[in-house]
Design a protein around this motif. Structure first.
Motif, PDB file in Angstrom:
ATOM      1  N   PHE A  46       0.885  -1.351   0.067  1.00 28.89           N
ATOM      2  CA  PHE A  46       0.044   0.079  -0.027  1.00 28.89           C
ATOM      3  C   PHE A  46       0.889   1.204   0.195  1.00 28.89           C
ATOM      4  O   PHE A  46       2.164   1.218   0.692  1.00 28.89           O
ATOM      5  CB  PHE A  46      -0.942  -0.114   1.305  1.00 28.89           C
ATOM      6  CG  PHE A  46      -1.667  -1.219   1.374  1.00 28.89           C
ATOM      7  CD1 PHE A  46      -1.227  -2.438   1.878  1.00 28.89           C
ATOM      8  CD2 PHE A  46      -3.071  -1.119   1.300  1.00 28.89           C
ATOM      9  CE1 PHE A  46      -2.038  -3.420   2.303  1.00 28.89           C
ATOM     10  CE2 PHE A  46      -3.773  -2.212   1.301  1.00 28.89           C
ATOM     11  CZ  PHE A  46      -3.489  -3.295   1.748  1.00 28.89           C
ATOM     12  N   TYR A  58      -0.093   5.219   1.108  1.00 30.52           N
ATOM     13  CA  TYR A  58      -0.903   6.405   1.716  1.00 30.52           C
ATOM     14  C   TYR A  58      -0.341   7.788   1.413  1.00 30.52           C
ATOM     15  O   TYR A  58       0.958   7.868   1.687  1.00 30.52           O
ATOM     16  CB  TYR A  58      -1.119   6.158   3.426  1.00 30.52           C
ATOM     17  CG  TYR A  58      -2.112   4.725   3.554  1.00 30.52           C
ATOM     18  CD1 TYR A  58      -1.460   3.485   3.682  1.00 30.52           C
ATOM     19  CD2 TYR A  58      -3.341   4.937   3.975  1.00 30.52           C
ATOM     20  CE1 TYR A  58      -2.436   2.334   4.065  1.00 30.52           C
ATOM     21  CE2 TYR A  58      -4.175   3.893   3.936  1.00 30.52           C
ATOM     22  CZ  TYR A  58      -3.557   2.592   3.970  1.00 30.52           C
ATOM     23  OH  TYR A  58      -4.416   1.687   4.308  1.00 30.52           O
ATOM     24  N   GLN A 105      -0.619  11.779   3.530  1.00 32.48           N
ATOM     25  CA  GLN A 105      -0.831  12.402   4.402  1.00 32.48           C
ATOM     26  C   GLN A 105      -0.815  13.959   4.165  1.00 32.48           C
ATOM     27  O   GLN A 105       0.325  14.449   4.177  1.00 32.48           O
ATOM     28  CB  GLN A 105      -0.523  12.034   5.852  1.00 32.48           C
ATOM     29  CG  GLN A 105      -1.131  12.674   7.076  1.00 32.48           C
ATOM     30  CD  GLN A 105      -0.345  12.242   8.327  1.00 32.48           C
ATOM     31  OE1 GLN A 105       0.574  12.139   8.515  1.00 32.48           O
ATOM     32  NE2 GLN A 105      -1.446  11.894   9.188  1.00 32.48           N
ATOM     33  N   GLY A 147      -5.994  13.436   7.818  1.00 33.66           N
ATOM     34  CA  GLY A 147      -5.537  11.843   8.370  1.00 33.66           C
ATOM     35  C   GLY A 147      -5.222  11.282   6.924  1.00 33.66           C
ATOM     36  O   GLY A 147      -4.760  11.802   6.063  1.00 33.66           O
ATOM     37  N   LEU A 148      -4.849   9.710   7.128  1.00 30.64           N
ATOM     38  CA  LEU A 148      -4.281   9.276   5.962  1.00 30.64           C
ATOM     39  C   LEU A 148      -5.332   8.867   5.127  1.00 30.64           C
ATOM     40  O   LEU A 148      -6.444   8.400   5.173  1.00 30.64           O
ATOM     41  CB  LEU A 148      -3.970   7.738   6.608  1.00 30.64           C
ATOM     42  CG  LEU A 148      -2.659   7.829   7.289  1.00 30.64           C
ATOM     43  CD1 LEU A 148      -2.388   6.435   7.967  1.00 30.64           C
ATOM     44  CD2 LEU A 148      -1.503   8.189   6.679  1.00 30.64           C
ATOM     45  N   LEU A 176      -5.593   6.528   1.371  1.00 37.66           N
ATOM     46  CA  LEU A 176      -5.020   5.424   0.468  1.00 37.66           C
ATOM     47  C   LEU A 176      -4.989   5.916  -1.046  1.00 37.66           C
ATOM     48  O   LEU A 176      -5.771   6.423  -1.467  1.00 37.66           O
ATOM     49  CB  LEU A 176      -5.968   4.257   0.247  1.00 37.66           C
ATOM     50  CG  LEU A 176      -5.606   3.137  -0.271  1.00 37.66           C
ATOM     51  CD1 LEU A 176      -4.273   2.398   0.312  1.00 37.66           C
ATOM     52  CD2 LEU A 176      -6.667   1.788  -0.601  1.00 37.66           C
ATOM     53  N   LYS A 180      -2.904   0.203  -3.941  1.00 37.67           N
ATOM     54  CA  LYS A 180      -2.599  -1.030  -3.304  1.00 37.67           C
ATOM     55  C   LYS A 180      -2.339  -1.812  -4.062  1.00 37.67           C
ATOM     56  O   LYS A 180      -2.910  -2.021  -5.502  1.00 37.67           O
ATOM     57  CB  LYS A 180      -3.686  -1.159  -2.450  1.00 37.67           C
ATOM     58  CG  LYS A 180      -5.032  -1.670  -3.052  1.00 37.67           C
ATOM     59  CD  LYS A 180      -6.291  -1.971  -2.135  1.00 37.67           C
ATOM     60  CE  LYS A 180      -7.455  -2.067  -2.893  1.00 37.67           C
ATOM     61  NZ  LYS A 180      -8.698  -2.440  -1.913  1.00 37.67           N
ATOM     62  N   GLU A 209       3.184  14.088   3.138  1.00 42.06           N
ATOM     63  CA  GLU A 209       3.986  12.923   3.524  1.00 42.06           C
ATOM     64  C   GLU A 209       3.425  11.538   3.024  1.00 42.06           C
ATOM     65  O   GLU A 209       2.046  11.349   2.834  1.00 42.06           O
ATOM     66  CB  GLU A 209       4.305  12.970   5.150  1.00 42.06           C
ATOM     67  CG  GLU A 209       5.036  11.727   5.454  1.00 42.06           C
ATOM     68  CD  GLU A 209       5.976  12.205   6.659  1.00 42.06           C
ATOM     69  OE1 GLU A 209       5.184  12.999   7.374  1.00 42.06           O
ATOM     70  OE2 GLU A 209       7.023  11.893   6.921  1.00 42.06           O
ATOM     71  N   PHE A 248       3.618   7.496   2.659  1.00 45.09           N
ATOM     72  CA  PHE A 248       4.009   6.407   3.601  1.00 45.09           C
ATOM     73  C   PHE A 248       3.642   5.089   2.844  1.00 45.09           C
ATOM     74  O   PHE A 248       2.527   4.852   2.254  1.00 45.09           O
ATOM     75  CB  PHE A 248       3.151   6.263   4.848  1.00 45.09           C
ATOM     76  CG  PHE A 248       3.243   7.309   5.979  1.00 45.09           C
ATOM     77  CD1 PHE A 248       2.406   8.393   5.811  1.00 45.09           C
ATOM     78  CD2 PHE A 248       4.398   7.091   6.785  1.00 45.09           C
ATOM     79  CE1 PHE A 248       2.648   9.433   6.912  1.00 45.09           C
ATOM     80  CE2 PHE A 248       4.636   8.312   7.732  1.00 45.09           C
ATOM     81  CZ  PHE A 248       3.647   9.443   7.592  1.00 45.09           C
ATOM     82  N   PHE A 260       4.203  -0.148   8.540  1.00 43.63           N
ATOM     83  CA  PHE A 260       4.511   1.107   7.874  1.00 43.63           C
ATOM     84  C   PHE A 260       6.018   1.236   7.814  1.00 43.63           C
ATOM     85  O   PHE A 260       6.948   1.267   8.521  1.00 43.63           O
ATOM     86  CB  PHE A 260       3.905   2.446   8.659  1.00 43.63           C
ATOM     87  CG  PHE A 260       2.377   2.412   8.167  1.00 43.63           C
ATOM     88  CD1 PHE A 260       1.450   1.940   9.083  1.00 43.63           C
ATOM     89  CD2 PHE A 260       1.950   3.431   7.288  1.00 43.63           C
ATOM     90  CE1 PHE A 260       0.025   1.971   8.841  1.00 43.63           C
ATOM     91  CE2 PHE A 260       0.554   3.293   7.139  1.00 43.63           C
ATOM     92  CZ  PHE A 260      -0.334   2.741   7.851  1.00 43.63           C
ATOM     93  N   GLY A 261       6.423   2.141   6.636  1.00 46.34           N
ATOM     94  CA  GLY A 261       7.750   2.732   6.624  1.00 46.34           C
ATOM     95  C   GLY A 261       7.756   3.911   7.267  1.00 46.34           C
ATOM     96  O   GLY A 261       6.804   4.366   7.821  1.00 46.34           O
ATOM     97  N   GLY A 275       8.115   7.034   6.270  1.00 44.63           N
ATOM     98  CA  GLY A 275       7.599   8.170   5.650  1.00 44.63           C
ATOM     99  C   GLY A 275       8.679   8.943   4.586  1.00 44.63           C
ATOM    100  O   GLY A 275       9.709   9.125   5.086  1.00 44.63           O
TER     101      GLY A 275
END
Lengths: 115, 114
Positions: A34, A36, A38, A43-44, A46, A49, A88, A90, A105-106, A108
């Protein structure tokens, strides 16, 4: 433990230039992948994916990503960025062979688009 | 629209206080998650739950506990808040038949511990 690596913490780029945000993950038999985004103070959301099938995945806002199993990578690309893409990003992975249905998660990547 | 609602967006608590962060989802999802987000570290999984009264530790459970008494509600508890728990906390949910379908996130709760 399984991990996700985003090597670039910040990526400055000029408007209308192409961009690639890199993501690598620790080796695993089966993964869901995935990206994402921000935006500041939000918020996050998507972006796209990969679950199976074609390794090239297209997402919203003109972004796409390519799954490379041999290199355990899932890099995000956009051919021409806009100021509004400043945010940002992710990368996140579900490592299916762990049985844990949670995203890892990574750290970012902050994309800074300059005029 | 699926909604994951975190009741408090901004909280300021004192060191040593007991803190409750509440999360409610309206999609009858079995899976629920708590993450914390810190600059340069991304999102890290604190706890998750696959069913009522069930909980599993994530990657950074120390200093936290959770409660899932009802399917729609997943609470994160800081038994004795410390300044290093100042962070943004994100709740998420997904269905049991998870096959990569979207995980839904709340808007986040900003917690400052002073």
């Amino acid at each position: 433990a399984q991990s996700v690596t985003q090597l670039d913490s910040q990526v400055p780029v000029f408007e209308e230039a192409p961009v690639e945000l890199r993501c690598n993950y620790s080796s695993s038999v089966s993964v869901y992948l995935f990206w994402y985004v921000q935006y500041p103070n939000q918020g996050l959301q998507l972006l796209l994916k990969y679950l199976s099938g074609s390794t090239l995945v297209k997402g919203i806002n003109g972004f796409e990503a390519e799954f490379n199993k041999s290199q355990t990578s899932f890099h995000l690309r956009k051919p021409s960025v806009h100021i509004s893409d400043t945010a940002e990003y992710f990368c996140a992975v579900i490592f299916m062979d762990t049985g844990r249905r949670a995203l890892t998660f990574g750290s970012g990547t902050r994309l800074q688009v300059q005029p | 629209d699926v909604k994951v609602t975190q009741s408090s967006r901004y909280l300021v608590k004192r060191t040593g206080e007991k803190v409750f962060l509440e999360c409610v989802q309206d999609m009858d999802h079995e899976n629920m998650f708590w993450y914390r987000q810190d600059p340069g570290l991304g999102l890290r999984l604190i706890y998750f739950s696959y069913d009522v009264k069930m909980k599993e530790k994530g990657d950074i459970p120390e200093g936290y506990s959770v409660s899932r008494e009802k399917k729609e509600r997943f609470s994160l508890i800081l038994e004795s808040a410390s300044t290093n728990q100042t962070s943004m906390y994100l709740c998420a949910s997904s269905s049991r038949a998870f096959s990569g379908n979207t995980i839904y996130f709340g808007e986040g709760s900003w917690l400052t511990v002073v």
